[in-house]
Design an enzyme around this catalytic site. Structure first.
Site, PDB file in Angstrom:
ATOM      1  N   PRO A  62       0.794  -1.228   0.000  1.00  0.00           N
ATOM      2  CA  PRO A  62       0.000   0.000   0.000  1.00  0.00           C
ATOM      3  C   PRO A  62       0.826   1.277   0.000  1.00  0.00           C
ATOM      4  O   PRO A  62       1.870   1.353   0.649  1.00  0.00           O
ATOM      5  CB  PRO A  62      -0.834  -0.106   1.284  1.00  0.00           C
ATOM      6  CG  PRO A  62      -0.074  -1.033   2.158  1.00  0.00           C
ATOM      7  CD  PRO A  62       0.602  -2.001   1.225  1.00  0.00           C
ATOM      8  N   ASN A  63       0.334   2.232  -0.758  1.00  0.00           N
ATOM      9  CA  ASN A  63       0.868   3.591  -0.867  1.00  0.00           C
ATOM     10  C   ASN A  63       2.178   3.679  -1.643  1.00  0.00           C
ATOM     11  O   ASN A  63       2.647   4.783  -1.921  1.00  0.00           O
ATOM     12  CB  ASN A  63       1.024   4.247   0.511  1.00  0.00           C
ATOM     13  CG  ASN A  63      -0.293   4.325   1.241  1.00  0.00           C
ATOM     14  OD1 ASN A  63      -1.282   4.785   0.684  1.00  0.00           O
ATOM     15  ND2 ASN A  63      -0.336   3.838   2.466  1.00  0.00           N
ATOM     16  N   ARG A 120       4.914  11.053  -2.508  1.00  0.00           N
ATOM     17  CA  ARG A 120       4.581  10.961  -1.093  1.00  0.00           C
ATOM     18  C   ARG A 120       5.831  11.104  -0.224  1.00  0.00           C
ATOM     19  O   ARG A 120       6.779  10.340  -0.368  1.00  0.00           O
ATOM     20  CB  ARG A 120       3.923   9.610  -0.823  1.00  0.00           C
ATOM     21  CG  ARG A 120       3.647   9.329   0.620  1.00  0.00           C
ATOM     22  CD  ARG A 120       3.084   7.915   0.794  1.00  0.00           C
ATOM     23  NE  ARG A 120       2.979   7.613   2.205  1.00  0.00           N
ATOM     24  CZ  ARG A 120       3.394   6.489   2.745  1.00  0.00           C
ATOM     25  NH1 ARG A 120       3.909   5.546   2.009  1.00  0.00           N
ATOM     26  NH2 ARG A 120       3.259   6.298   4.038  1.00  0.00           N
ATOM     27  N   TYR A 145      11.039   9.004   1.662  1.00  0.00           N
ATOM     28  CA  TYR A 145      11.091   7.966   0.635  1.00  0.00           C
ATOM     29  C   TYR A 145      11.848   8.364  -0.628  1.00  0.00           C
ATOM     30  O   TYR A 145      11.996   7.539  -1.525  1.00  0.00           O
ATOM     31  CB  TYR A 145       9.659   7.546   0.254  1.00  0.00           C
ATOM     32  CG  TYR A 145       8.881   7.004   1.419  1.00  0.00           C
ATOM     33  CD1 TYR A 145       9.192   5.765   1.972  1.00  0.00           C
ATOM     34  CD2 TYR A 145       7.846   7.732   1.991  1.00  0.00           C
ATOM     35  CE1 TYR A 145       8.490   5.270   3.054  1.00  0.00           C
ATOM     36  CE2 TYR A 145       7.136   7.239   3.076  1.00  0.00           C
ATOM     37  CZ  TYR A 145       7.460   6.016   3.600  1.00  0.00           C
ATOM     38  OH  TYR A 145       6.763   5.529   4.674  1.00  0.00           O
ATOM     39  N   ASN A 159       8.025  -5.364  -0.640  1.00  0.00           N
ATOM     40  CA  ASN A 159       7.910  -4.252   0.287  1.00  0.00           C
ATOM     41  C   ASN A 159       6.441  -4.229   0.691  1.00  0.00           C
ATOM     42  O   ASN A 159       5.598  -3.734  -0.054  1.00  0.00           O
ATOM     43  CB  ASN A 159       8.316  -2.921  -0.353  1.00  0.00           C
ATOM     44  CG  ASN A 159       8.273  -1.774   0.635  1.00  0.00           C
ATOM     45  OD1 ASN A 159       7.609  -1.855   1.668  1.00  0.00           O
ATOM     46  ND2 ASN A 159       8.964  -0.701   0.318  1.00  0.00           N
ATOM     47  N   ALA A 189       3.051  -0.678   5.151  1.00  0.00           N
ATOM     48  CA  ALA A 189       2.490  -0.722   6.502  1.00  0.00           C
ATOM     49  C   ALA A 189       1.942  -2.091   6.879  1.00  0.00           C
ATOM     50  O   ALA A 189       1.862  -2.417   8.068  1.00  0.00           O
ATOM     51  CB  ALA A 189       1.387   0.327   6.636  1.00  0.00           C
ATOM     52  N   GLU A 245      12.207  -9.278   2.388  1.00  0.00           N
ATOM     53  CA  GLU A 245      11.424  -8.083   2.705  1.00  0.00           C
ATOM     54  C   GLU A 245      12.312  -6.850   2.588  1.00  0.00           C
ATOM     55  O   GLU A 245      13.447  -6.849   3.060  1.00  0.00           O
ATOM     56  CB  GLU A 245      10.874  -8.198   4.127  1.00  0.00           C
ATOM     57  CG  GLU A 245       9.969  -7.060   4.528  1.00  0.00           C
ATOM     58  CD  GLU A 245       9.250  -7.325   5.852  1.00  0.00           C
ATOM     59  OE1 GLU A 245       8.945  -6.339   6.546  1.00  0.00           O
ATOM     60  OE2 GLU A 245       8.983  -8.499   6.184  1.00  0.00           O
ATOM     61  N   HIS A 299      12.347  -2.464   2.907  1.00  0.00           N
ATOM     62  CA  HIS A 299      11.730  -1.192   3.298  1.00  0.00           C
ATOM     63  C   HIS A 299      12.686  -0.079   2.905  1.00  0.00           C
ATOM     64  O   HIS A 299      13.892  -0.182   3.166  1.00  0.00           O
ATOM     65  CB  HIS A 299      11.447  -1.136   4.799  1.00  0.00           C
ATOM     66  CG  HIS A 299      10.411  -2.116   5.229  1.00  0.00           C
ATOM     67  ND1 HIS A 299       9.064  -1.864   5.103  1.00  0.00           N
ATOM     68  CD2 HIS A 299      10.522  -3.366   5.732  1.00  0.00           C
ATOM     69  CE1 HIS A 299       8.390  -2.923   5.536  1.00  0.00           C
ATOM     70  NE2 HIS A 299       9.258  -3.844   5.910  1.00  0.00           N
ATOM     71  N   ARG A 330      11.987   5.376  13.055  1.00  0.00           N
ATOM     72  CA  ARG A 330      10.680   6.002  12.904  1.00  0.00           C
ATOM     73  C   ARG A 330       9.800   5.723  14.123  1.00  0.00           C
ATOM     74  O   ARG A 330      10.300   5.349  15.184  1.00  0.00           O
ATOM     75  CB  ARG A 330      10.033   5.523  11.609  1.00  0.00           C
ATOM     76  CG  ARG A 330      10.880   5.925  10.383  1.00  0.00           C
ATOM     77  CD  ARG A 330      10.268   5.540   9.096  1.00  0.00           C
ATOM     78  NE  ARG A 330       9.012   6.275   8.904  1.00  0.00           N
ATOM     79  CZ  ARG A 330       8.172   6.028   7.922  1.00  0.00           C
ATOM     80  NH1 ARG A 330       8.430   5.080   7.043  1.00  0.00           N
ATOM     81  NH2 ARG A 330       7.056   6.711   7.794  1.00  0.00           N
ATOM     82  N   ARG A 344       6.334   1.033  14.071  1.00  0.00           N
ATOM     83  CA  ARG A 344       7.006   0.500  12.884  1.00  0.00           C
ATOM     84  C   ARG A 344       8.187  -0.408  13.241  1.00  0.00           C
ATOM     85  O   ARG A 344       8.792  -1.011  12.363  1.00  0.00           O
ATOM     86  CB  ARG A 344       7.492   1.638  11.989  1.00  0.00           C
ATOM     87  CG  ARG A 344       6.376   2.476  11.421  1.00  0.00           C
ATOM     88  CD  ARG A 344       6.919   3.496  10.432  1.00  0.00           C
ATOM     89  NE  ARG A 344       5.945   4.521  10.138  1.00  0.00           N
ATOM     90  CZ  ARG A 344       5.013   4.426   9.198  1.00  0.00           C
ATOM     91  NH1 ARG A 344       4.927   3.331   8.466  1.00  0.00           N
ATOM     92  NH2 ARG A 344       4.166   5.409   8.989  1.00  0.00           N
TER      93      ARG A 344
END
Length: 155
Positions: free
Chosen positions: A16-17, A24, A29, A79, A82, A103, A105, A112, A116
């Site tokens: 997502p996102n 964003r 990012y 990735n 969230a 995985e 990120h 953060r 998270r």
């Protein structure tokens, strides 16, 4: 003599996102778009003799479906965004497929917010990369290829 070793196929899956990368929160990012990341990883795959299949969804169930379909592939770089922090469904999907999975990120999740700092998906992954920016995707591809080699017994 031609190479008879089958060339691996790897799914590059984004949650997502991540379709908003480049727009964003660029301080967190960066300014690289998801299309740019997919192109770079696909190009690296070509250099390494790997087919990279790209997918992205903002929907948990669709991500699960992509993971299930990838059980016939050689590896997954994901990735989960969230969803890494609370999706038991993604965790179980990765655990259910016998496919090496790494995985990734973009941000350093440990620098953060405290929520998270926990990934429910990480324990079922064969690798975990965080905080390397978009270069983490290329590292993820190299890491999953290493896991594929190990699984094939040629490492």
């Amino acid at each position: 003599m031609p190479d008879s070793t089958p060339h691996p196929t790897v799914l590059l899956l984004n949650g997502p996102n991540l379709n908003l990368l480049g727009e964003r929160d660029p301080e967190q990012y960066g300014s690289t778009s998801l299309a740019d990341i997919e192109a770079a990883v696909t190009a690296l795959g070509k250099e390494l003799g790997v087919t990279v299949v790209c997918a992205q969804s903002n929907h948990e169930g669709e991500l699960v479906e992509h993971i299930h379909a990838a059980r016939d592939l050689d590896g997954i770089v994901i990735n989960p965004g969230a969803f890494a922090h609370y999706s038991i469904a993604l965790r179980d999907a990765v655990d259910a497929v016998d496919t090496p999975c790494v995985e990734v990120h973009i941000s350093n999740v440990y620098a953060r917010e405290p929520f998270r700092h926990t990934s429910v998906t990480a324990p079922v992954m064969q690798g975990y990369i965080a905080g390397c920016g978009v270069a983490g995707y290329e590292l993820g591809l190299r890491a999953v290829l290493r896991r594929i080699e190990e699984a094939r017994g040629s490492a």
